[in-house]
Enzyme design. Structure first.
Site, short mmCIF file in Angstrom:
data_model
loop_
_atom_site.label_atom_id
_atom_site.label_comp_id
_atom_site.label_asym_id
_atom_site.label_seq_id
_atom_site.Cartn_x
_atom_site.Cartn_y
_atom_site.Cartn_z
N GLU A 47 8.79 16.85 15.60
CA GLU A 47 9.29 16.69 14.25
C GLU A 47 8.52 17.63 13.33
O GLU A 47 7.32 17.47 13.12
CB GLU A 47 9.14 15.24 13.78
CG GLU A 47 9.75 14.99 12.43
CD GLU A 47 9.64 13.54 11.98
OE1 GLU A 47 10.55 13.06 11.30
OE2 GLU A 47 8.63 12.88 12.33
N GLU A 80 9.81 2.00 10.66
CA GLU A 80 10.74 3.13 10.60
C GLU A 80 9.88 4.37 10.71
O GLU A 80 9.07 4.66 9.84
CB GLU A 80 11.54 3.10 9.29
CG GLU A 80 12.70 4.08 9.28
CD GLU A 80 12.31 5.40 8.66
OE1 GLU A 80 12.19 6.39 9.43
OE2 GLU A 80 12.12 5.46 7.44
N LYS A 108 0.86 -1.18 0.00
CA LYS A 108 0.00 0.00 0.00
C LYS A 108 0.90 1.24 0.00
O LYS A 108 1.45 1.62 1.03
CB LYS A 108 -0.92 0.06 1.22
CG LYS A 108 -1.96 1.19 1.09
CD LYS A 108 -2.47 1.73 2.41
CE LYS A 108 -1.60 2.82 2.96
NZ LYS A 108 -1.62 4.09 2.16
N CYS A 134 13.04 11.92 7.45
CA CYS A 134 12.98 11.54 8.87
C CYS A 134 14.34 11.61 9.53
O CYS A 134 14.43 11.72 10.76
CB CYS A 134 12.38 10.15 9.00
SG CYS A 134 13.11 8.95 7.87
#
Length: 476
Positions: A379, A245, A170, A279
């Site tokens: 973040e 992750e 997906k 990231c």
């Protein structure tokens, strides 16, 4: 493109069970440029059934057969590599040349690396009288993000194939077109039917259906920590293996002996690439307190060299962020930095002056930041960097590790032994010393709330393997 409104299941393109469409937005214009079909649990059921059937035969293929498949995929991928780059630029806003060379280039790099790993990986060893066999885990659900879309497809699909697993992918609904091209490549390479399946859709519907599906043996997810928690919770009901992750808030420590002109400039460049949507981005730059003002000036000049604009303009170095939600989040966090007393060095709220539409963010630098400020904790996932002064090495190590994340860290120093000593104290899965080149053989993954498991090279392959002990295999 012929397959935007279809899924790939059991070796062919098929229509969704329940027709539903979703606009794909060009972030540089804020306008839809195409639509994709989005799936339901019924589409997931079809794809999983195909993967389950195919697993019986594909799991028994030889190393040679799987190598032939990977080499065929590499040949087909290189034919379509510029198409992949063009799609990534359009769907998530990366500057075109960057998308073609770097984003799409990662697909080639991962293919070459996985071929190399599979050529020599020891799937069976004998220890005493016991055979230790590494076998494919089964049917895998793969959920990939929009920020490095082909990179993350490659580093999940390829080790799964090399291991002998079958799968359902997906891709992100924000960056779905490169996944369609990838799927066309898989088909052209002759991937056996049912081995690779692709269903477009949202995380709340398709992702959820995959995560709690009783016939999926493993989930591999890359995305936000919040979404990763939901995947893990759903997967726990069937005791799946989960590899994740997730987010990051990476520290970049500049030691006192470093060349600050070079180190600060490279730190800004590393932060701004991909519009800050990585990231592993080095978003917290720690600098000696006595060099703080010098660093501010260097950082300001480096950030202001980034030309923001249309991704298709060859002069552009910074494209838009991916969508309105990300844009609004970044604007909120920039304002939080101002409200909490951080020093705005350059950039700030709103679009650059010459742009009146598109999800463009001004390259932003904050200085005199403390580690308790929102912009040092959350973040941001945009072109925003924070500069934090430190007084001692002991303090900076403590501050660098004072985060819920642990994906990456960076250490810059002229004395390599000293830099290595500091690197050894970072609580992060990847530590970069003096801005090295990337390494697709190095294990990639994080500590703490940055996830679990590792990707890339042999480490990525091993995530998709079970360990079997055949005791008494050898006569005593």
């Amino acid at each position: 493109m012929a397959h935007e409104k279809q899924f790939y299941i059991d070796g062919k393109w098929v229509d969704p069970v329940k027709p539903a469409l979703l606009d794909v937005i060009d972030p540089s214009t804020e306008e839809a440029y195409t639509q994709i079909a989005v799936g339901s649990a019924a589409d997931v059921d079809r794809a999983v059934a195909a993967a389950r059937t195919a697993f019986t035969s594909y799991s028994r293929t030889t190393r040679k057969e799987r190598l032939e498949l990977l080499r065929a995929i590499l040949a087909e991928y290189n034919k379509r590599r510029s198409d992949v780059g063009d799609a990534i630029s359009r769907e998530m806003g990366a500057p075109l040349q960057f998308a073609r060379d770097i984003q799409a280039g990662r697909g080639t790099a991962h293919l070459e690396r996985m071929i190399s790993v599979l050529e020599t990986y020891p799937f069976e060893t004998v220890e005493g009288t016991t055979l230790i066999a590494r076998e494919p885990i089964g049917v895998c659900g793969l959920i990939t993000p929009w920020n490095w879309p082909t990179n993350q497809i490659a580093c999940k699909v390829l080790p799964a194939l090399a291991a002998g697993c079958t799968m359902v992918l997906k891709p992100s609904e924000e960056a779905p077109i490169d996944a369609i091209i990838w799927t066309e490549i898989m088909h052209a390479a002759g991937t056996p039917k049912g081995v690779y399946n692709m269903v477009q859709g949202t995380g709340t519907v398709v992702g959820q259906a995959m995560s709690n599906h009783p016939d999926i043996d493993m989930m591999s997810f890359t995305g936000s920590t919040r979404a990763g928690i939901r995947v893990a919770q759903a997967a726990a009901l069937t005791v799946k293996r989960v590899a994740q992750e997730l987010g990051g808030k990476s520290a970049n420590i500049l030691l006192p002996d470093v060349d600050f002109q070079t180190a600060v400039t490279k730190g800004i460049n590393s932060m701004m690439v991909n519009s800050g949507q990585s990231c592993t981005a080095p978003s917290r730059m720690f600098v000696p307190q006595e060099r703080h003002d010098e660093v501010k000036a260097i950082a300001k000049a480096a950030a202001e060299r980034f030309v923001v604009g249309d991704p298709r303009n060859p002069e552009t170095r910074l494209g838009p962020v991916v969508n309105a939600t990300q844009y609004e989040k970044i604007q909120r966090l920039i304002q939080a930095g101002i409200d909490e007393g951080a020093e705005l060095v350059t950039g700030g709220p709103g679009r650059p002056e010459n742009l009146n539409r598109g999800f463009y963010v001004r390259p932003t630098v904050f200085a005199n930041v403390t580690n308790d400020m929102t912009i040092a904790r959350e973040e941001i996932f945009g072109p925003v960097i924070t500069i934090l002064p430190y007084k001692s090495e002991e303090e900076v190590i403590r501050l660098a590790n004072d985060t819920i994340y642990g994906l990456a860290a960076y250490v810059q120093g002229a004395n390599l032994d000293h830099a290595r000593k500091v690197a050894s104290q970072m609580r992060a899965g990847n530590v970069h010393v003096n801005y090295p080149m990337g390494d697709t053989a190095a294990p990639f993954g994080g500590y703490k709330q940055s996830g679990n498991g590792r990707e890339y090279g042999k480490w990525g392959l091993e995530e998709f393997l079970e360990t079997k002990a055949v005791i008494g295999y050898q006569a005593a």
